[in-house]
Design a protein around this motif. Structure first.
Motif, PDB file in Angstrom:
ATOM      1  N   PHE A  88      20.895 -18.181  37.141  1.00 38.25           N
ATOM      2  CA  PHE A  88      22.039 -17.704  36.371  1.00 38.25           C
ATOM      3  C   PHE A  88      23.169 -18.716  36.522  1.00 38.25           C
ATOM      4  CE2 PHE A  88      25.839 -14.873  35.899  1.00 38.25           C
ATOM      5  CZ  PHE A  88      25.672 -14.644  34.548  1.00 38.25           C
ATOM      6  N   VAL A  89      23.996 -18.842  35.497  1.00 40.48           N
ATOM      7  CA  VAL A  89      24.955 -19.945  35.449  1.00 40.48           C
ATOM      8  C   VAL A  89      26.004 -19.912  36.557  1.00 40.48           C
ATOM      9  CG1 VAL A  89      24.703 -20.407  32.993  1.00 40.48           C
ATOM     10  CG2 VAL A  89      26.349 -18.678  33.763  1.00 40.48           C
ATOM     11  N   SER A  90      26.225 -18.778  37.197  1.00 37.19           N
ATOM     12  CA  SER A  90      27.252 -18.739  38.247  1.00 37.19           C
ATOM     13  C   SER A  90      26.923 -19.703  39.381  1.00 37.19           C
ATOM     14  CB  SER A  90      27.417 -17.318  38.797  1.00 37.19           C
ATOM     15  OG  SER A  90      26.218 -16.834  39.337  1.00 37.19           O
ATOM     16  N   THR A  91      25.640 -19.961  39.622  1.00 33.72           N
ATOM     17  CA  THR A  91      25.250 -20.919  40.661  1.00 33.72           C
ATOM     18  C   THR A  91      25.885 -22.275  40.396  1.00 33.72           C
ATOM     19  OG1 THR A  91      23.098 -19.803  40.781  1.00 33.72           O
ATOM     20  CG2 THR A  91      23.294 -21.945  41.883  1.00 33.72           C
ATOM     21  N   ASN A  92      25.785 -22.729  39.177  1.00 31.54           N
ATOM     22  CA  ASN A  92      26.242 -24.071  38.833  1.00 31.54           C
ATOM     23  C   ASN A  92      27.684 -24.112  38.336  1.00 31.54           C
ATOM     24  OD1 ASN A  92      23.826 -25.457  39.556  1.00 31.54           O
ATOM     25  ND2 ASN A  92      22.858 -24.462  37.800  1.00 31.54           N
ATOM     26  N   HIS A  93      28.162 -22.992  37.791  1.00 28.03           N
ATOM     27  CA  HIS A  93      29.591 -22.921  37.488  1.00 28.03           C
ATOM     28  C   HIS A  93      30.420 -23.148  38.750  1.00 28.03           C
ATOM     29  CE1 HIS A  93      28.840 -21.983  33.450  1.00 28.03           C
ATOM     30  NE2 HIS A  93      29.454 -20.827  33.319  1.00 28.03           N
ATOM     31  N   ALA A  94      29.936 -22.649  39.886  1.00 28.71           N
ATOM     32  CA  ALA A  94      30.683 -22.805  41.143  1.00 28.71           C
ATOM     33  C   ALA A  94      30.880 -24.272  41.498  1.00 28.71           C
ATOM     34  CB  ALA A  94      29.959 -22.081  42.271  1.00 28.71           C
TER      35      ALA A  94
END
Length: 379
Positions: free
Chosen positions: A80-86
């Motif tokens: 999910f994108v939250s992993t890489n948004h961080a």
């Protein structure tokens, strides 16, 4: 009634836990939060657990305290994108690695090929609750003194060679989102053995304030309750006692609910294993999966999704690789395994609330499907 892919699993115990907190008159961060943190740290096997309002916040704060700004972070596109948004939110540069086709987890060989002297951290995500192959990953990281962040959003209760997911790296990040194996409606936890990391995250989660509200107004008899220091700019990422009360109940049920997920997975394997157009997920000998999701690979994937929908059965795709999103175009690179595999993956319903009739309906619908022989991947 439609069968959802994922669903929360609550009972009367959670209702009573919320009632207790409401009747106490204190619903902010307090004794329930402290009890949940202690219980979760004991369960995972880390010295510290810091509760937060989401796994996204745990990932963000992990990157912040590890000071990744201006440097590279090795990561997976299959998440999910939250992993890489961080990473982007902390002014880091994501370096996407390819995945293992069988587990959908980041490939240790690809990590080795992409580590440089600019690497600030390695992020691993235990896809579907199945642990990454951590020994070779930790060997790579330890040889270069690189911290490892475990995105354990799917992996509450999952194990690697007998050890819990979330206790293997420098930091573990857990999700209690509405559809996770254990849920508090929403919430997260950061686990670590590093006292300095835990202390800084505790301050950052509540605006950088050095004294918590409960400590100032309840534990210490209001003595100069207004007085505290702020050493750096923080965030409003804390958990409250209502959320934590649910978490304590859900944690107590986690092993039994994961066992129910495992049993459903076994039924799927037994009933669908002979279909030549279908590939089922396998559990590696080093892992005991939390069975968050049951992800298959299917010829004519999109046709199967439409077929299941006609039978009022939901299906999902977890995930579109992050490097293919527009926002990640500057970091895009060729990842041949990822780009092939994602076009075939499909998530079948899996949650403890499924009845025998639900499971039978899913199995019958899948077996009834005939893929188009000319179907291209992802069609």
């Amino acid at each position: 009634m439609s069968i959802p892919v994922l669903r929360p699993y609550f009972g009367d115990d959670e209702v009573e836990a919320i009632r207790e907190v409401l009747n106490s008159g204190w619903v902010g961060p307090g004794t329930k939060v402290e009890a949940f943190e202690k219980a979760f740290a004991d369960y995972v096997g880390t010295r510290f657990a810091v509760s937060l309002n989401s796994c996204s916040s745990a990932l963000f704060l992990s990157m912040k305290v590890l000071d990744i700004a201006g440097r590279e972070v090795i990561t997976t596109p299959m998440t999910f994108v939250s992993t890489n948004h961080a990473i982007l939110q902390n002014d880091g540069t994501p370096v996407f690695c390819d995945i293992d086709a069988e587990t959908l987890n980041i490939s240790p060989e690809s990590i080795e090929a992409n580590v440089t002297d600019k690497t600030a951290a390695i992020v691993v995500m235990h896809h579907s609750g199945h642990a990454c192959d951590m020994d070779p990953i930790l060997e790579i990281a330890n040889a270069r003194d690189i911290p490892v962040i475990e995105d354990a959003a799917h992996a509450a209760g999952g194990r690697y060679k007998g050890r819990m997911a979330g206790c293997l790296g420098t930091v573990g990040c857990f999700s209690f989102h509405a559809l996770k194996n254990m849920t508090t409606g929403d919430g997260g936890m950061l686990t670590t053995d590093d006292e300095e990391i835990a202390a800084r995250v505790k301050n950052l989660r509540w605006m950088g304030i050095t004294r918590g509200t409960y400590d100032r107004f309840r534990r210490n008899g209001r003595a100069r309750a207004w007085e505290y220091d702020i050493e750096e700019v923080g965030y409003k990422f804390h958990m409250n006692d209502l959320t934590a009360a649910i978490g304590l109940i859900q944690l107590a049920k986690l092993e039994s609910s994961n066992a129910a997920r495992r049993e459903i997975s076994l039924q799927y394997r037994k009933a669908l294993g002979d279909l030549p157009w279908l590939e089922l997920p396998e559990e590696k000998e080093y892992a005991r999966s939390a069975h968050h999701m049951f992800v298959i690979r299917a010829k004519d994937r999109d046709g199967l999704i439409e077929h299941l929908a006609e039978h009022e059965i939901d299906a999902g795709v977890h995930y579109q690789p992050n490097h293919l999103y527009t926002v990640y175009e500057p970091y895009r690179r060729s990842l041949p395994v990822t780009e092939q595999v994602w076009q075939d993956i499909l998530t079948l319903p899996l949650h403890p609330a499924m009845t025998d009739d639900d499971i039978g309906r899913v199995i019958a619908a899948v077996r009834d499907f005939s893929p188009k022989p000319e179907a291209a991947p992802g069609s």
